[in-house]
Structures are given as C-alpha cells and as structure tokens.
Design a protein around this motif. Structure first.
Motif, PDB file in Angstrom:
ATOM      1  N   ARG A  88      37.435  31.243  33.429  1.00 51.72           N
ATOM      2  CA  ARG A  88      37.554  32.570  34.031  1.00 51.72           C
ATOM      3  C   ARG A  88      37.982  33.598  32.984  1.00 51.72           C
ATOM      4  O   ARG A  88      37.461  34.718  32.946  1.00 51.72           O
ATOM      5  CB  ARG A  88      38.542  32.537  35.199  1.00 51.72           C
ATOM      6  CG  ARG A  88      38.047  31.704  36.384  1.00 51.72           C
ATOM      7  CD  ARG A  88      39.155  31.481  37.415  1.00 51.72           C
ATOM      8  NE  ARG A  88      38.743  30.521  38.412  1.00 51.72           N
ATOM      9  CZ  ARG A  88      38.663  30.765  39.727  1.00 51.72           C
ATOM     10  NH1 ARG A  88      38.973  31.954  40.196  1.00 51.72           N
ATOM     11  NH2 ARG A  88      38.284  29.822  40.566  1.00 51.72           N
ATOM     12  N   MET A 110      30.089  42.178  35.629  1.00 51.77           N
ATOM     13  CA  MET A 110      30.718  41.341  36.647  1.00 51.77           C
ATOM     14  C   MET A 110      29.641  40.511  37.343  1.00 51.77           C
ATOM     15  O   MET A 110      29.818  39.307  37.587  1.00 51.77           O
ATOM     16  CB  MET A 110      31.457  42.217  37.670  1.00 51.77           C
ATOM     17  CG  MET A 110      32.209  41.438  38.738  1.00 51.77           C
ATOM     18  SD  MET A 110      33.515  40.356  38.079  1.00 51.77           S
ATOM     19  CE  MET A 110      34.603  41.575  37.326  1.00 51.77           C
ATOM     20  N   LEU A 163      36.864  39.221  39.389  1.00 52.45           N
ATOM     21  CA  LEU A 163      36.094  37.998  39.146  1.00 52.45           C
ATOM     22  C   LEU A 163      36.604  36.866  40.033  1.00 52.45           C
ATOM     23  O   LEU A 163      35.802  36.115  40.624  1.00 52.45           O
ATOM     24  CB  LEU A 163      36.181  37.606  37.674  1.00 52.45           C
ATOM     25  CG  LEU A 163      35.364  36.376  37.258  1.00 52.45           C
ATOM     26  CD1 LEU A 163      33.875  36.560  37.575  1.00 52.45           C
ATOM     27  CD2 LEU A 163      35.551  36.083  35.767  1.00 52.45           C
TER      28      LEU A 163
END
Length: 408
Positions: A8, A237, A391
């Motif tokens: 991430r 994104m 996210l």
C-alpha cells in the motif's frame, strides 16, 4: 483483498512519482492540448501493462467555451450600463442575454456556446481487469487527465478576492436591472433618458465598470495549472488500484475492475459526457451491476467527503454507492460525511445524468485553498497521508462491492 501495508505504501509512492513525471514530462494539459493527449497516451501504455483490455476513444471539444461565457456576460452587462442612459428596455434585454450563456454553460454544463469557439480533439482511456468467470459486477474508478486554466484572481488575491470577482458582477446585474425597471416605472419610458432618482442610479452604476472589466480576466487562458491534485491524484488512484491487483495476482470471479481516465473535465465534463454517448450500453446492462466512482482533488484529508449531490447541487447521485463508500471508510476509522458540489461539478454528475450509478470521493475545502486552479497545484503540494487513506478506502470498497454488490 490481501494487500500488505508495504505494498500500500508503495502504491502511494507510485501515485506521487507518476504525478511528478506527468507534470515534468508533458507540460500543459489543458483540454484537447498536445500535453493532455500525450499524458493520455502515457497512461494508456501503463494500463496496457496491468490490464486485460485497454480502450481509447476521441471526441471534439471547445476548450475555451466553458468559461467563454464570462467574456460574453461581462460585455453585455457593460453595454447594459451604457443603454441605461437612453434605452432602459435595451438594458433589460442585454441582461437577459448576459445570463443565458452563464446558465447554460456553468449552471447546467450544456454546450450552449461551444459552436462559437475553436474545436480540438480530446480523449478517454480505459483499462479493465476481467474476472475469471462471467461478469456480474463492474466497478469503474475514474479521474480526469486535463488541467484547468488558472483562476487569475484566486491566484492573485486568494479566496476572498476570488469570491469578490464573482459576487460584485452578480450584484451589478441585479442593480442595473432594478435601475432599468425604476427608470421605466417612473414614466421616463422604455426608450429615453431617465431623470430624477433613476438618473442618479444610472450614474452610480458606472462604479461597476472596473469590476466587469476585471471579469474578463477571471480565467487566464494563457496559464494552465499543473493539476497535481486536480486531478492527477484521481487518475493515479484509479491506475494504482489496478496495479496493486495486477502485481498481487488478484482477479475476482465475477467482478470487473476498471480504470477510466477521462479528458476535458475542466471544459465542462466533456470527457465523461462523451464516454456515455460513445458507449451507450456500458454501465446500463441489466445483468451487470455497475458503479462509477469518481475521485476529485485528493488533497485535504480533513475535508474528505462523499458527494451525494453534484453539479451545483442539481444532480442526485447513487445513494447505495455513497453508503458503500461510507462503510469502507468506517473500516478505516473514518466517519465520512455526505456533501454537495454547490458550485461546479465532477464527472460523477455526467455519469448520473446519463443513468449510470455513480458517486464521488473528494478531499478539498469548500472554501477553496490557494492551490486550487492555480499554479500552486504542483507535485510538491501533494498529501501522501490523504492519498494513503483514500487508497485504503478504495481497497475495502472494491472488496465489499465484489462480495455483496451495492446493496451490501
């Protein structure tokens, strides 16, 4: 969806690095410009490396029409001041004509005066990760590739001057209209020189002239902002979500995941509108539950919100989609509020108007900060913290949508 914290974090670095690369490599990305088309081609090449299917399309756009109404409106209001002194009825006609392009272009985002302006070619790009089995659900993550022309008075003087540059011309319209009505009602006639109070009111209206002349400079068509937050943050994104799935070998059984990069949003949502026209059945298939999630200006975590109304508050988007975003945010420790785009619009509105189920995630202060639509919206003004949180929300949103759909 099993994506580690390290991956991430790498996803957020990918977003920030690619935003910087696009700005440095392709320059100005105003609607239909060479820079916008090159950026779209670049994003297409990235999607080709992580998607099963990539599609691009083109459409015509008049990039200067959307704010072209400011020039027409300012000119007609200036003329209405002059005609107050010999034909008040003409002033009223001018004011009505002055409002029509503003209402058509900015209030309802229609192509009211586009025919008056030179056309360019813009485009959309879409990458899709297909499921292993039959497609039963589809989530479309959306951001726009183009950047805005600078709002001159916002850059020069901040939010208060920006508001004044809009409010004072609006006040001038009301004042001139009242003056014309007073002149006619006082018995001076629809045509003729007013006298008494009406004459003094007409003379006083001259005070609005410098403010109307300044309105010509509201949108600086010679300066294109970098558009790091608005809206490369949204583009990457969307792409980052597909990249994480690709890099981790994640593929759902019955859910497509799509990144849709639209062009010319800053010209009045033209890319999203073109997408719906060029793909009339997409997102409306009765056997495929489809939701469009638009991202807009992912910069200010404290103002992260779900827009459930859009396009100057006139368009209602899909509440089940909004509720699913809210649940995904709650899993990440955030109680997101619902909000409205009271002035302006996002691509979510265009999708909703075309019958698609859509919602928007945005992170920007309603009292727009100094970077918004100015040259300060650069890659050195990103918020990795905000991008990381969005996210995380996106991962959980996609996961729950795959498992349960919008009804949860």
């Amino acid at each position: 969806m099993d994506i580690s914290q390290q991956q991430r974090e790498e996803g957020v670095r990918f977003i920030c690095d690619e935003i910087k690369h696009v700005i440095e490599e392709f320059g100005d990305r105003d609607p239909g410009s060479e820079g916008e088309l090159k950026a779209l081609d670049y994003m297409k090449s990235q999607l080709e490396g992580i998607s099963d299917e990539v599609k691009s399309e083109s459409f015509k756009v008049a990039p200067h029409a959307f704010f072209g109404w400011t020039l027409i409106t300012a000119t007609l209001v200036l003329v209405s001041i002059i005609t107050l002194f010999f034909a008040p009825v003409v002033s009223i006609v001018c004011l009505v004509l002055a409002l029509l392009p503003m209402i058509g272009e900015f209030v309802f985002y229609r192509q009211t005066i586009d025919f008056l302006f030179k056309k360019r070619t813009s485009g959309n790009v879409m990458g899709t990760i297909k499921p292993t089995g039959e497609v039963k659900r589809r989530i479309v993550l959306n951001g726009h590739s183009d950047a805005a022309y600078e709002w001159h008075w916002h850059y020069v003087g901040g939010y208060k001057l920006f508001l004044a540059s809009i409010i004072i011309p609006v006040i001038s319209v009301v004042y001139i209209l009242v003056t014309a009505i007073v002149a006619i009602a006082a018995g001076n006639g629809a045509v003729g020189t007013p006298d008494g109070a009406a004459l003094y009111m007409a003379i006083a209206s001259v005070v609005f002239v410098p403010f109307l002349l300044c309105f010509y400079m509201f949108s600086d068509n010679k300066t294109v902002v970098p558009g790091a937050n608005d809206n490369l943050s949204a583009c990457y994104m969307s792409i980052a979500m597909l990249k994480l799935m690709h890099d981790n070998g994640i593929r759902f059984e019955n859910t497509e995941v799509v990144a849709l990069i639209t062009g010319s949003e800053e010209a009045g949502l033209r890319g999203a509108k073109a997408f719906c026209k060029l793909n009339p059945e997409y997102g409306l298939e009765p056997n495929i539950e489809t939701v469009f999630v638009t991202y807009e200006t992912l910069r200010e975590l404290e103002h992260l919100v779900i827009y459930n109304r859009d396009l100057n508050g006139t368009v209602k988007v899909d509440m089940p989609a909004c509720e699913l975003i809210k649940r995904a945010a709650a899993k990440n420790g955030m109680d997101l509020k619902y909000g409205s785009v009271y002035a302006g619009a996002t691509d979510s509105a265009a999708f909703a108007q075309a019958g698609r189920r859509s919602a928007c995630i945005a992170a920007m202060c309603p009292e727009v900060k100094d970077y918004y639509h100015t040259r300060r919206d650069n890659y050195d003004n990103l918020s990795p913290e905000c991008l990381a949180k969005v996210l995380d929300i996106t991962i959980d949103f996609v996961t729950e949508f795959d498992e349960k759909g919008l009804q949860g």
